[in-house]
Design a protein around this motif. Structure first.
Motif, PDB file in Angstrom:
ATOM      1  N   CYS A 207       0.838  -1.207   0.000  1.00  0.00           N
ATOM      2  CA  CYS A 207       0.000   0.000   0.000  1.00  0.00           C
ATOM      3  C   CYS A 207       0.866   1.248   0.000  1.00  0.00           C
ATOM      4  CB  CYS A 207      -0.913   0.008   1.239  1.00  0.00           C
ATOM      5  SG  CYS A 207      -2.265  -1.158   1.107  1.00  0.00           S
ATOM      6  N   LEU A 208       1.979   1.207   0.730  1.00  0.00           N
ATOM      7  CA  LEU A 208       2.865   2.369   0.819  1.00  0.00           C
ATOM      8  C   LEU A 208       3.449   2.725  -0.557  1.00  0.00           C
ATOM      9  CD1 LEU A 208       5.398   3.097   3.629  1.00  0.00           C
ATOM     10  CD2 LEU A 208       6.163   3.239   1.278  1.00  0.00           C
ATOM     11  N   ILE A 209       3.925   1.731  -1.287  1.00  0.00           N
ATOM     12  CA  ILE A 209       4.506   1.966  -2.613  1.00  0.00           C
ATOM     13  C   ILE A 209       3.425   2.439  -3.586  1.00  0.00           C
ATOM     14  CG2 ILE A 209       5.650   0.885  -4.605  1.00  0.00           C
ATOM     15  CD1 ILE A 209       7.040  -1.035  -2.602  1.00  0.00           C
ATOM     16  N   LEU A 210       2.270   1.753  -3.577  1.00  0.00           N
ATOM     17  CA  LEU A 210       1.183   2.104  -4.498  1.00  0.00           C
ATOM     18  C   LEU A 210       0.659   3.509  -4.235  1.00  0.00           C
ATOM     19  CD1 LEU A 210      -0.605  -1.359  -4.444  1.00  0.00           C
ATOM     20  CD2 LEU A 210       0.329  -0.284  -6.504  1.00  0.00           C
ATOM     21  N   ASN A 211       0.538   3.879  -2.948  1.00  0.00           N
ATOM     22  CA  ASN A 211       0.075   5.228  -2.604  1.00  0.00           C
ATOM     23  C   ASN A 211       1.087   6.282  -3.023  1.00  0.00           C
ATOM     24  OD1 ASN A 211      -2.556   5.720  -0.903  1.00  0.00           O
ATOM     25  ND2 ASN A 211      -1.786   3.711  -0.307  1.00  0.00           N
ATOM     26  N   GLY A 212       2.372   5.979  -2.822  1.00  0.00           N
ATOM     27  CA  GLY A 212       3.418   6.920  -3.223  1.00  0.00           C
ATOM     28  C   GLY A 212       3.347   7.206  -4.719  1.00  0.00           C
ATOM     29  N   LYS A 213       3.202   6.135  -5.492  1.00  0.00           N
ATOM     30  CA  LYS A 213       3.127   6.271  -6.946  1.00  0.00           C
ATOM     31  C   LYS A 213       1.844   7.018  -7.352  1.00  0.00           C
ATOM     32  CE  LYS A 213       3.924   3.293 -10.947  1.00  0.00           C
ATOM     33  NZ  LYS A 213       3.948   1.928 -11.420  1.00  0.00           N
ATOM     34  N   ALA A 214       0.730   6.705  -6.660  1.00  0.00           N
ATOM     35  CA  ALA A 214      -0.561   7.333  -6.971  1.00  0.00           C
ATOM     36  C   ALA A 214      -0.535   8.837  -6.682  1.00  0.00           C
ATOM     37  CB  ALA A 214      -1.675   6.663  -6.166  1.00  0.00           C
ATOM     38  N   VAL A 215       0.116   9.233  -5.574  1.00  0.00           N
ATOM     39  CA  VAL A 215       0.203  10.661  -5.234  1.00  0.00           C
ATOM     40  C   VAL A 215       0.999  11.404  -6.312  1.00  0.00           C
ATOM     41  CG1 VAL A 215       1.161  12.329  -3.574  1.00  0.00           C
ATOM     42  CG2 VAL A 215      -0.137  10.374  -2.749  1.00  0.00           C
TER      43      VAL A 215
END
Length: 293
Positions: A207-215
């Motif tokens: 979730c941390l990686i996916l959220n970082g990329k999404a932001v």
């Protein structure tokens, strides 16, 4: 370059899993043989901090007893602080007492927990009082976060410079660089995106990686890509607060209803900053309506 006589870092993978948000994986892979007593304490801290990240506060509180080492006691304090608003005052009082004790006050994990707690309290100067001296990559990374929250990217950049000098390829250095690039904005967003893309290629998605990329995508105006990344994160953890908060924002931009995500966030994380902002806006709206009614 490390000398050939350097001892192997038995906790390298465990630390990486924790830093990148693979908390359950870290817990599952924590049975590491031949650890020195010091490494065993660090391992236990990483495991219990992973449980905290998963919201299992009571497990941490009950598992760490009075005889545990100072770093573990500090982690227990963090679990108590986060477990309930009712515990905040007493936990902060204990924390201040421990920090004032010359025998343990300088312990790196205790200072890290102090930084995390006071950052949550938005008392940034008090947080920095305990973290600014650094000494570990975790403390330097926390300093970067604190300075970003204070809108002092100049100080954040100096801390980042210290981390890069120490180890440019360290996972925390890469993460802190991405946070800094996101805070600065502009052309730096693309650089942050590439860091998260690199994590996607090297490690299992979290979730941390996916959220970082999404932001990054949202800041570049790519809301459709951001939405698909966030829905992938939601499949991994339906209660992750950052995923839900980012989905609220993203849904508004793609013209979809965000009410379901906001309701989930209110239920599972009533203290989240987005929930507080929305509640405050709703209160202001109610007052405005009543004043003209």
């Amino acid at each position: 370059m490390a000398s050939t006589g350097a001892a192997p870092d038995h906790l390298f993978n465990l630390r990486n899993q924790f830093y990148l948000g693979a908390y359950q994986t870290a817990i599952n892979n924590s049975d590491i043989p031949h650890l020195s007593p010091e490494d065993a304490v660090e391992r236990d801290c990483l495991v219990f901090r992973s449980y905290i990240a998963l919201g299992s506060y009571q497990l941490v509180i009950s598992e760490i007893d009075e005889s545990a080492a100072t770093p573990l006691q500090a982690v227990k304090l963090l679990a108590m602080y986060l477990s309930s608003p009712a515990h905040k005052e007493s936990t902060i009082s204990s924390l201040r007492e421990w920090l004032a004790d010359s025998t343990i006050g300088n312990n790196a994990t205790l200072r890290l927990v102090a930084g995390i707690v006071f950052m949550h309290e938005e008392d940034y100067s008090e947080a920095l009082k305990h973290t600014h001296a650094g000494g570990t990559m975790d403390l330097h990374a926390l300093n970067v976060q604190i300075f970003i929250k204070m809108h002092r990217s100049d100080y954040a950049e100096k801390q980042l410079g210290v981390m890069q000098q120490y180890d440019e390829d360290h996972t925390l250095t890469q993460l802190a660089t991405a946070w800094f690039n996101l805070a600065v904005g502009g052309s730096k967003i693309q650089e942050a995106y590439l860091i998260f893309q690199d994590f996607c290629e090297k490690y299992p998605m979290t979730c941390l990686i996916l959220n970082g990329k999404a932001v990054c995508c949202m800041q570049m105006g790519n809301f459709d890509e951001a939405e698909s990344l966030l829905l992938e994160a939601l499949n991994k953890d339906a209660k992750d607060p950052e995923t839900l908060a980012n989905l609220v924002v993203c849904s508004l931009h793609v013209g979809k209803s965000s009410s379901r995500y906001l309701s989930q966030l209110k239920l599972s994380h009533p203290e989240h900053v987005l929930v507080k902002r929305v509640s405050s806006a709703e209160d202001n709206f109610e007052r405005a309506v009543q004043s003209v009614a």
